[in-house]
Every structure is written in C-alpha cells, then in structure tokens.
Motif scaffolding. Structure first.
Motif, mmCIF file in Angstrom:
data_model
loop_
_atom_site.group_PDB
_atom_site.id
_atom_site.type_symbol
_atom_site.label_atom_id
_atom_site.label_comp_id
_atom_site.label_asym_id
_atom_site.label_seq_id
_atom_site.Cartn_x
_atom_site.Cartn_y
_atom_site.Cartn_z
ATOM 1 N N ALA A 1 20.885 60.097 73.661
ATOM 2 C CA ALA A 1 20.394 61.436 74.357
ATOM 3 C C ALA A 1 19.530 61.749 73.493
ATOM 4 N N TYR A 2 19.144 61.460 72.202
ATOM 5 C CA TYR A 2 18.227 61.409 71.171
ATOM 6 C C TYR A 2 16.785 61.091 72.057
ATOM 7 N N ALA A 3 17.354 59.452 72.078
ATOM 8 C CA ALA A 3 16.314 58.715 72.306
ATOM 9 C C ALA A 3 15.114 59.227 73.221
ATOM 10 N N ALA A 4 16.092 59.344 74.610
ATOM 11 C CA ALA A 4 15.622 60.016 76.104
ATOM 12 C C ALA A 4 14.431 61.371 75.496
ATOM 13 N N VAL A 5 15.326 62.364 74.821
ATOM 14 C CA VAL A 5 14.546 63.511 74.459
ATOM 15 C C VAL A 5 13.424 62.702 74.406
ATOM 16 N N MET A 6 13.850 62.469 73.007
ATOM 17 C CA MET A 6 12.170 61.429 72.769
ATOM 18 C C MET A 6 11.383 61.252 73.322
ATOM 19 N N HIS A 7 11.318 60.249 74.507
ATOM 20 C CA HIS A 7 11.183 59.308 75.142
ATOM 21 C C HIS A 7 10.325 60.366 76.097
ATOM 22 N N LEU A 8 11.419 61.690 76.051
ATOM 23 C CA LEU A 8 10.438 62.711 78.028
ATOM 24 C C LEU A 8 9.542 63.597 77.096
ATOM 25 N N ILE A 9 9.513 63.645 76.063
ATOM 26 C CA ILE A 9 8.754 65.134 75.138
ATOM 27 C C ILE A 9 6.989 63.649 74.885
ATOM 28 N N TYR A 10 7.542 62.364 74.549
ATOM 29 C CA TYR A 10 6.402 61.667 74.118
ATOM 30 C C TYR A 10 5.457 61.727 74.784
ATOM 31 N N SER A 11 6.134 61.115 76.851
ATOM 32 C CA SER A 11 5.266 61.069 77.430
ATOM 33 C C SER A 11 4.469 61.791 78.492
ATOM 34 N N GLN A 12 5.431 63.126 77.774
ATOM 35 C CA GLN A 12 4.541 64.460 78.776
ATOM 36 C C GLN A 12 3.474 64.944 77.459
ATOM 37 N N PHE A 13 3.309 64.337 76.266
ATOM 38 C CA PHE A 13 2.651 63.882 75.957
ATOM 39 C C PHE A 13 1.419 63.461 75.561
ATOM 40 N N LEU A 14 1.156 62.375 75.866
ATOM 41 C CA LEU A 14 0.240 61.444 76.759
ATOM 42 C C LEU A 14 -0.426 62.036 78.011
ATOM 43 N N GLU A 15 0.832 61.959 79.032
ATOM 44 C CA GLU A 15 0.223 62.783 80.053
ATOM 45 C C GLU A 15 -0.922 64.091 79.960
ATOM 46 N N LEU A 16 -0.344 65.326 79.154
ATOM 47 C CA LEU A 16 -1.110 66.124 78.667
ATOM 48 C C LEU A 16 -2.955 65.890 78.066
ATOM 49 N N GLY A 17 -2.439 64.723 77.043
ATOM 50 C CA GLY A 17 -3.624 64.620 76.641
ATOM 51 C C GLY A 17 -4.290 63.763 77.388
ATOM 52 N N SER A 18 -4.405 63.254 78.125
ATOM 53 C CA SER A 18 -4.987 62.324 78.433
ATOM 54 C C SER A 18 -5.950 63.550 79.762
ATOM 55 N N ARG A 19 -5.318 64.182 80.435
ATOM 56 C CA ARG A 19 -6.219 65.049 80.668
ATOM 57 C C ARG A 19 -6.840 65.707 80.301
ATOM 58 N N GLN A 20 -6.844 66.074 78.685
ATOM 59 C CA GLN A 20 -7.922 66.765 78.467
ATOM 60 C C GLN A 20 -9.123 65.659 77.982
ATOM 61 N N ALA A 21 -8.601 64.743 77.648
ATOM 62 C CA ALA A 21 -9.768 63.713 77.304
ATOM 63 C C ALA A 21 -10.860 63.387 78.210
#
Length: 101
Positions: free
Chosen positions: A81-101
């Motif tokens: 569960a801990y790993a899955a939450v980190m995976h979700l957060i990091y994937s959203q981070f990458l998605e949002l960050g790529s929109r800014q670039a």
C-alpha cells in the motif's frame, strides 16, 4: 500529503522483507522531489526510473503476500500500500510536470 503522514512500513522477519523496506526508503527519498513541486512549483524529477523501481518492489511484495505466513503477508500488504501510494503520487507529479514543460 497522504504518503508523508503515513508511518513508514516496518519489515518482517524475512530477509526479503527487510530488503524491501530498505528499497521503499530509497524510493521514498526519490518521491520527496514532489514536495518541491507542490510547495514551490519546481519540477525536478529524480534521475532513476522511480515508477519502474516501485513496480519492481511491488512485484517482490506480491510474492511475499502469496508465499508468506500470516505475519509476513500482513506486513507485506502494508508495504505494498505504501509503495502504491508513492507510485500514484509520483506518476501524477510526472504528468503535471510534463504539462508545464
């Protein structure tokens, strides 16, 4: 952030569970790059493939869940569960960050 408020999962008695916990702490360190993005808008992803790393960790955890005793399975589920939450957060981070670039 949900994952920052969650206690770090403990390890079980098996060496693999101890290794998984150590790898989760490495992944946790990589995922902390999200904090700079949330607080300051700085998009600076960690160099390694964090999502792939977390996916491999979760696969190892799945094996413990399938093969372990009751205590091992309980600890492994929390680690997953801990790993899955980190995976979700990091994937959203990458998605949002790529929109800014």
């Amino acid at each position: 952030m949900l994952w920052r408020a969650a206690p770090v999962p403990r390890s079980g008695p098996l060496a693999e569970s101890i290794d998984i916990r150590s790898d989760l702490m490495v992944a946790d360190n990589y995922v902390t790059t999200v904090i700079q993005f949330v607080e300051h808008g700085v998009f600076s992803p960690a160099v390694p493939d964090v999502l792939g790393f977390l996916e491999k960790i979760m696969q190892r955890i799945d094996k413990l869940i399938a093969e372990g005793d009751l205590e091992t399975r309980e600890i492994a589920r929390y680690q997953h569960a801990y790993a899955a939450v980190m995976h979700l957060i990091y994937s959203q981070f990458l998605e949002l960050g790529s929109r800014q670039a």
